[in-house]
Design a protein around this motif. Sequence first.
Motif, mmCIF file in Angstrom:
data_model
loop_
_atom_site.group_PDB
_atom_site.id
_atom_site.type_symbol
_atom_site.label_atom_id
_atom_site.label_comp_id
_atom_site.label_asym_id
_atom_site.label_seq_id
_atom_site.Cartn_x
_atom_site.Cartn_y
_atom_site.Cartn_z
ATOM 1 N N UNK B 95 0.846 -1.186 0.000
ATOM 2 C CA UNK B 95 0.000 0.000 0.000
ATOM 3 C C UNK B 95 0.882 1.236 0.000
ATOM 4 N N UNK B 96 0.836 1.954 -1.085
ATOM 5 C CA UNK B 96 1.690 3.133 -1.203
ATOM 6 C C UNK B 96 1.154 4.249 -0.314
ATOM 7 N N UNK B 97 2.063 4.850 0.402
ATOM 8 C CA UNK B 97 1.668 6.010 1.179
ATOM 9 C C UNK B 97 1.572 7.170 0.186
ATOM 10 N N UNK B 98 0.364 7.608 -0.072
ATOM 11 C CA UNK B 98 0.217 8.682 -1.052
ATOM 12 C C UNK B 98 0.621 10.000 -0.434
ATOM 13 N N UNK B 99 1.387 10.762 -1.200
ATOM 14 C CA UNK B 99 1.748 12.081 -0.721
ATOM 15 C C UNK B 99 0.471 12.909 -0.637
ATOM 16 N N UNK B 158 -2.967 18.909 -6.722
ATOM 17 C CA UNK B 158 -1.517 19.068 -6.784
ATOM 18 C C UNK B 158 -0.907 18.503 -5.507
ATOM 19 N N UNK B 159 0.193 17.787 -5.636
ATOM 20 C CA UNK B 159 0.837 17.274 -4.430
ATOM 21 C C UNK B 159 1.473 18.408 -3.642
ATOM 22 N N UNK B 160 1.582 18.164 -2.347
ATOM 23 C CA UNK B 160 2.202 19.142 -1.471
ATOM 24 C C UNK B 160 3.675 19.313 -1.857
ATOM 25 N N UNK B 161 4.168 20.524 -1.921
ATOM 26 C CA UNK B 161 5.591 20.706 -2.219
ATOM 27 C C UNK B 161 6.391 20.478 -0.946
ATOM 28 N N UNK B 162 7.499 19.727 -1.059
ATOM 29 C CA UNK B 162 8.260 19.452 0.160
ATOM 30 C C UNK B 162 8.963 20.707 0.666
ATOM 31 N N UNK B 164 11.451 22.157 4.272
ATOM 32 C CA UNK B 164 12.334 21.633 5.318
ATOM 33 C C UNK B 164 11.525 20.982 6.423
ATOM 34 N N UNK B 165 10.307 21.493 6.632
ATOM 35 C CA UNK B 165 9.488 20.969 7.712
ATOM 36 C C UNK B 165 8.871 19.616 7.373
ATOM 37 N N UNK B 166 8.582 19.405 6.077
ATOM 38 C CA UNK B 166 7.926 18.150 5.702
ATOM 39 C C UNK B 166 8.902 17.140 5.121
ATOM 40 N N UNK B 167 10.158 17.541 4.958
ATOM 41 C CA UNK B 167 11.129 16.613 4.383
ATOM 42 C C UNK B 167 11.397 15.482 5.370
ATOM 43 N N UNK B 168 11.486 14.256 4.840
ATOM 44 C CA UNK B 168 11.719 13.105 5.718
ATOM 45 C C UNK B 168 12.876 12.278 5.181
ATOM 46 N N UNK B 169 13.572 11.612 6.114
ATOM 47 C CA UNK B 169 14.637 10.698 5.721
ATOM 48 C C UNK B 169 14.021 9.505 5.007
ATOM 49 N N UNK D 97 18.873 17.761 2.742
ATOM 50 C CA UNK D 97 18.022 17.779 1.558
ATOM 51 C C UNK D 97 18.414 18.876 0.586
ATOM 52 N N UNK D 98 19.093 19.921 1.070
ATOM 53 C CA UNK D 98 19.426 21.037 0.207
ATOM 54 C C UNK D 98 18.213 21.821 -0.248
ATOM 55 N N UNK D 99 17.078 21.642 0.424
ATOM 56 C CA UNK D 99 15.877 22.387 0.052
ATOM 57 C C UNK D 99 16.094 23.867 0.366
ATOM 58 N N UNK D 100 15.380 24.724 -0.361
ATOM 59 C CA UNK D 100 15.606 26.152 -0.153
ATOM 60 C C UNK D 100 14.946 26.663 1.124
ATOM 61 N N UNK D 101 15.525 27.750 1.660
ATOM 62 C CA UNK D 101 14.969 28.406 2.830
ATOM 63 C C UNK D 101 15.105 29.909 2.555
ATOM 64 N N UNK D 102 14.163 30.690 3.083
ATOM 65 C CA UNK D 102 14.198 32.140 2.876
ATOM 66 C C UNK D 102 15.512 32.689 3.444
ATOM 67 N N UNK D 103 16.241 33.452 2.611
ATOM 68 C CA UNK D 103 17.581 33.875 2.983
ATOM 69 C C UNK D 103 17.749 35.356 2.671
ATOM 70 N N UNK D 104 18.375 36.091 3.585
ATOM 71 C CA UNK D 104 18.679 37.503 3.343
ATOM 72 C C UNK D 104 20.113 37.577 2.856
ATOM 73 N N UNK D 105 20.280 38.058 1.625
ATOM 74 C CA UNK D 105 21.614 38.105 1.030
ATOM 75 C C UNK D 105 22.169 39.507 1.228
ATOM 76 N N UNK D 106 23.353 39.594 1.834
ATOM 77 C CA UNK D 106 23.954 40.903 2.146
ATOM 78 C C UNK D 106 25.285 41.026 1.423
ATOM 79 N N UNK D 107 25.471 42.191 0.794
ATOM 80 C CA UNK D 107 26.762 42.473 0.187
ATOM 81 C C UNK D 107 27.514 43.373 1.137
#
Lengths: 368, 175, 193, 507
Positions: B95-99, B158-162, B164-169, D97-107
């Motif tokens: 059973x696939x866990x659907x996103x 539309x699937x939820x976009x991952x 940092x909070x929803x990212x899982x190992x 994961x390298x996912x993006x996060x809101x970032x303030x870029x300062x020069x």
Amino acid sequence: MTTTTPVSGPHTHAPGGVTTQMGWVILALLPATAFGVYLFGWPALNLLLITVLAAIAFEVISLRIAKRPVTPFLMDGSALLTGLLLALTLPPWAPWWIAVLGAGFAIVVGKHVFGGLGQNLFNPAMLARVALLVSFPLEMTTWVTPQPMFAEGSPGFIEGLAITFGLAAIPDAMTGATVLGETQTGFSRDLGLSETLPGVYDPMQQALGFIPASMGEGSALLLLAGGLVLMARRIISWEIPVAMLGTLAGLATIFMLIDPERFAGPGLHLISGGAMLAAFFIATDPVTSPSTMRGRLIFGAGCGLLIYVIRTWGGYPEGIAFAIILMNGLAPLIDHYLRPRTYGRTRGGKPLEPKASAPAAPVTEKRP
Amino acid sequence: MYAAIVVLTAMGLLLGYSLGMAAKYLKVEKDPLVDEIEDMLPGTNCGQCGLPGCSSAAQALAAHEAPVTLCPPGGKALAQQLADKLSVSVDLSGMEEEAPAFARIKEDQCNGCTRCYKVCATDAIMGANRQIHTVFTEACNGCGKCVEVCPTNGLVLVPETPTLRTWRWSKPEAR
Amino acid sequence: MTEFMLLLLGTALVNNVVLVQFLGLCPFMGVSNKLDTALSMGLATTFVLTLASVAGWLLEYFVLAPLDLGFLRILSFILVIAAVVQFTELVIRKTSAALHRVLGIFLPLITTNCAVLGVALLNIQEGHGFLQSVTFGFGAALGFTLVMVIFAGLRERLAVNNVPAAFAGAPIAFIVAGLLSLGFMGFAGLDFA
Amino acid sequence: MLSFLFKRRAFQGGVHPEDRKQATSHLPIQTLPLPERLYVPVQQHIGAAAQPRVQTGQKVLKGEMIATGSGPVSAAVHAPTSGTVVAVEPHPAPHPSGLPVQTIVIEPDGDDRWVDEPEPEHALNLEPEVIAQRVAEAGVVGMGGATFPAAIKLNLGSRHTIDTLVINGSECEPYLTCDDRLMRERTQEVIDGVRIMRHALGARHTLIVLEDNKPEALAALQEHLYEMDHLEAISVPTRYPMGSEKHMIKAVTGREIPAGKLGADIGVIVHNVGTAYAVHRAVRMRRPLVSRIVTVGGGAVQRPANLQVPLGTRVEELLAYCGGTRETPARLLMGGPMMGQIMPHAQVPVVKGTNGVIALTAAEINIDDPMPCIRCGRCVAACPCGLMPLEMASRIRSEDMDGAAAYGLMDCVACGSCSYVCPSHIPLVQYFQHAKGVLADRREQQRRQEELKELAQQRRARQEAEAKAKAEAAARKKAEREAKKRAQQAKAKEKPAPAKDNEKAEA
């Protein structure tokens, strides 16, 4: 420097692996094996090689059938070790087909039916030994008196082959019985230990291995030495051997004090039969023994108890293989009920009560 | 001959009578299972299980007439809970866990017909007649009913976009 | 006293109903998936077995033997066992709905559990006295519970192990039962004389 | 000779990884020159992300608050140097994961000009609440890597009786030496921070705890702590994970935090030495947290170093300053090799919790392909939390997450001792992280289901109410009509003529 799938820590590892562990165990067994081969001559060597090669062959076939990579699983050395252990528990002059059947049973039924390395519930070598003992009691109890290699009267290379391949019968003059077998036969003839033991039991000879026994079980001292090396290197834990030999010796002492005519003393129990081999090399098989310290102590004690019971009151003179299999069966239960205490919890798994700390007099530093 | 008949008859009568008495004294009330199961189900009556609503699904489950995997919004977690509740063993590895997915309205295609608004079980779609509707993703359970009724194909899941909070190992590869 | 202890041990280990006499295999295979269930089943069977031994002995020596109705033994024993099982089921349903749900179909199956009938008949066959019968029944039940629990522990381990698809489930369970039985052969001829 | 039998163990389990600190422990802290761009993420801590309050093109001074904390658990972010905000946009986060996060870029403008020069304060005269407030304003978080906002933990003194404040200087991860150098070079500042924290918490005893592989730092601390009451520096045996809060408390006080509780519940609070230094800067010097000390190490780095780095500097700048890499690192880590996170590439910024940037060679990693578990039980012996990692992993492998939870998955601190010793090289920690993620997802899904259920019930209730109202209205209308009809009929009996009009009106 990019890794596509992220891997979690830790990103470093202690040295050593499964192969190293198995390698050490095999290495620790070698002195006793070599001595056994020397003691029982060419037929023993033949049997050893046949068992080990058959075990490896069955491993390869099983891996092929299961469509698993052959090289890494063969290189871990577990099949080699299983074959070696089985060979060490066989009568040294047993015919070749005993070896092949045993190796096949151990590797295929004892291990690969369960899913291979680490998945088996029972010790494969002991399973094979029990299956052989139950199926072929005659072949499995034909012991010979030591016929050292190159010694006068002992079979040469060709004669050895003939014995292993069943072309020549073992001369009656060379057969003998193990000490444990002798005592049991004695009891059936209403002979006490003081009548049976003299002549068949000499502690020194027994400990060194100059006795009718299986190939590797004879030399208690060499096995003890190998086991101590493994313990020192932390390849095996101390709990199982100590608990097992301790229980065995303890029970033997107590009953010997009750009736020395009927019950043999701790010395005989420790150095005869496969006690040493089992305590250090077989019961300590990590796969089939419990994984906690307390669990191992109970496991070892259980093995010791069962061995003593079967040896003393049972129908078989030697009960090690049965005891190990029975305790293997109990190992999952031991692991299930004897878990270590988790940090911050009681043994029952409930959170600890917060200890009321002493009311503190606050330290306030006021300096201008 | 007669003794046998008498003995067996007497035994039958005696045992039957005592069992009857025991049944009377040890009577149990109706099985509360159906209600308990209904409480576990999402309760949105979305109909994705093919049954009219969550209460009929609960009845079917209690009678072992429906598989525990019947509820897509509940996912694997619910299936496991149901399996435990009903003490049936079930293989969930397939059973696939659907996103989790959410409905989104393509605003250029929405004609404000309010059909989606009417079928939504959780009031996740807001909007009035002849106005472009919007979806509150917080309240959307991704059942897709609105997608089916939309006359202009103006709704998509539309699937939820991952993040940092929803990212899982991920699960490691085992050999 | 010693005699009863030895009888108990002998029945539980040496002549274990399941692994040596191969009686009662259907609950042994059917209800040993989970440790808790297996233990409950073992306890329920212990209750029924002990009670059935008692009832069987009473029936034999107070009804069947005086009236010379030995040929009715199997028939009447099954009747009594069925009643005892029904009674057990009622009790369990009253006391623990969860356990009742778990044991499900297997509870009525104790009725046809050959271990129960077998032990009751063996009691008569061996000519046990009343207390011996009770001990024998209890010992057999103890042995049954013991192997149920051991086997359930092993199967819980198997459930998380990587058993090949061809052997997963019932096949490996039967193999394990066979191997365990091999281990129990070590008790053969155990004689505490 | 048998003394090892009688030695009290600080905590059960644990491992002894090779510490490999020799490469950098003797190197003084160097200041990294300002890079060309700084990428300051708004989320550098546990809790809610901070809200940016600068726009593109805006000039900022060093120490100016550029994002404010939002919600009860959050931390402010400050400009690490003076310069211009060139963008507020998503950039890769320092996360596996390298996912993006809101970032303030300062020069940076190169002046590195501070926002103002406040008077240093007599910090020990301040009320505890004021100290906590100052620490919160300065954006100080746990500097050991946990990045929990420090102000919250400094406020606990008001609700709990704290008898012991433990300052964690154990630095039990291999390679890392930033805390070691900090304690050796800025001893007085660290001690001042400790005293401020002790004052805020009202703790009776304060212990600065070091592993016994840092004798120089211990000596430096003890020299300055001479004759200070109830404040001492002690050393504990070197054993990983000594730096874990739970195990440090066990090691120095013998107490255990009950499951599901905090250290404060048993009267103990643990802060990192780096946090103590940051608190000194924040309260005594009134300077926010804008830089930190980072150990750059690992076999792949040309010249390992301890660097003082402005927050937001990309990892590649650090590596370049250290002479680049000898070989392509097999793994690039932020933090130590035991609990540090792997980085997808070097274009991620240093944040408040970055205590190390470690580039490891394959030989240092020494992790082979996993083999099946042989149940040797080493993980059980190594687990400092008293768990059975092998049982949990085998259940997770067969998708039995609840089974794993029953074996104590949630008590796991992910220290990695089990994976470290596993002879089969099984990535146990990743199994646990995966399972914790699945369980978190399930909880989240459950929470959503509950919410949706509520909504659906509300809707049903509303629909029912509407239907009822409709039905009632219809019934009323009907009743009215009937009444009218009857009235008309009654009328019609008298005067049958106007019936037609009535019908029209109704239509």
